[in-house]
Design a protein around this motif. Structure first.
Motif, mmCIF file in Angstrom:
data_model
loop_
_atom_site.group_PDB
_atom_site.id
_atom_site.type_symbol
_atom_site.label_atom_id
_atom_site.label_comp_id
_atom_site.label_asym_id
_atom_site.label_seq_id
_atom_site.Cartn_x
_atom_site.Cartn_y
_atom_site.Cartn_z
ATOM 1 N N ASP A 1 -5.054 4.639 -0.487
ATOM 2 C CA ASP A 1 -6.128 5.360 -0.155
ATOM 3 C C ASP A 1 -6.121 6.754 -0.136
ATOM 4 O O ASP A 1 -5.148 7.469 -0.006
ATOM 5 N N ARG B 1 -13.476 7.559 1.785
ATOM 6 C CA ARG B 1 -12.166 6.610 1.416
ATOM 7 C C ARG B 1 -12.206 6.040 0.231
ATOM 8 O O ARG B 1 -12.883 5.409 -0.191
ATOM 9 N N SER C 1 -15.414 3.957 0.757
ATOM 10 C CA SER C 1 -16.065 3.829 2.439
ATOM 11 C C SER C 1 -16.182 5.197 2.732
ATOM 12 O O SER C 1 -15.586 6.041 2.797
ATOM 13 N N ASP D 1 1.603 4.831 1.003
ATOM 14 C CA ASP D 1 1.077 5.495 2.108
ATOM 15 C C ASP D 1 1.775 6.775 2.439
ATOM 16 O O ASP D 1 2.933 6.988 2.023
ATOM 17 N N ASP E 1 -14.265 5.509 9.785
ATOM 18 C CA ASP E 1 -15.250 4.866 9.008
ATOM 19 C C ASP E 1 -16.803 4.806 9.768
ATOM 20 O O ASP E 1 -16.839 4.836 10.636
ATOM 21 N N SER F 1 -6.468 1.121 -7.058
ATOM 22 C CA SER F 1 -5.078 -0.082 -7.364
ATOM 23 C C SER F 1 -4.709 -0.256 -8.441
ATOM 24 O O SER F 1 -5.395 0.564 -9.360
ATOM 25 N N GLU G 1 0.894 -1.145 -0.009
ATOM 26 C CA GLU G 1 0.162 0.216 -0.032
ATOM 27 C C GLU G 1 0.879 1.289 -0.136
ATOM 28 O O GLU G 1 1.761 1.184 0.723
ATOM 29 N N THR H 1 -1.763 -0.600 -3.865
ATOM 30 C CA THR H 1 -3.094 0.022 -3.496
ATOM 31 C C THR H 1 -2.531 1.246 -2.789
ATOM 32 O O THR H 1 -1.668 1.534 -2.350
ATOM 33 N N SER I 1 -11.156 1.058 -6.703
ATOM 34 C CA SER I 1 -11.824 -0.026 -6.509
ATOM 35 C C SER I 1 -12.868 -0.419 -5.329
ATOM 36 O O SER I 1 -13.354 -1.427 -5.171
ATOM 37 N N SER I 2 -12.802 0.714 -4.725
ATOM 38 C CA SER I 2 -13.715 0.775 -3.689
ATOM 39 C C SER I 2 -13.907 2.207 -3.075
ATOM 40 O O SER I 2 -13.219 2.938 -2.913
ATOM 41 N N ARG J 1 -10.615 3.859 -2.553
ATOM 42 C CA ARG J 1 -9.533 2.757 -2.447
ATOM 43 C C ARG J 1 -9.297 2.759 -3.829
ATOM 44 O O ARG J 1 -9.964 2.616 -4.960
#
Length: 131
Positions: free
Chosen positions: A71, A121, A94, A34, A109, A125, A32, A69, A91-92, A123
């Motif tokens: 965030d 958030r 949240s 970061d 969250d 990738s 990830e 990946t 990919s997602s 995500r």
């Protein structure tokens, strides 16, 4: 299969600190991205793009990773656009809520009952494995 180490890179340009980025949650196949942060003097100069391009290439060639990946907060549209130009795909999502603790605000969250979420958030990738 996760490595406990965190790989952290300081960005120095023209003798001065300009930001940092790192890899976290490193496994034999994924990591990830970061802690991407740029100083105001480095923003808008291609520093983030160049640094991330180098990190992606190094992750593929030296660590032999398949996927990276990251965030990012949904309100950071410039970062999302840059990551997309570098080949990252959403990919997602949240939902997040803001928690105020004294002078600090944390994003956490959201629970299904939370109806006032403004941020998410995101995500993203990118497949980087060798062909």
């Amino acid at each position: 299969d996760k490595v406990k180490a965190y790989m952290y890179y300081q960005l120095s340009i023209e003798g001065g600190f300009r930001g940092h980025l790192g890899l976290d949650q490193v496994t034999s196949q994924t990591a990830e991205i970061d802690a991407v942060m740029l100083s105001p003097s480095a923003q808008g100069r291609g520093v983030a793009k160049a640094s991330l391009t180098t990190l992606i290439s190094w992750s593929r060639s030296c660590l032999e990773l398949d996927t990276l990946t990251l965030d990012v907060i949904s309100s950071n549209e410039n970062a999302i656009a840059m990551y997309s130009r570098l080949g990252f795909e959403v990919s997602s999502l949240s939902p997040l809520i803001e928690l105020h603790e004294g002078p600090l605000t944390k994003l956490v969250d959201a629970k299904p009952a939370d109806k006032t979420t403004r941020l998410s958030r995101v995500r993203m990738s990118k497949e980087i494995g060798l062909p």
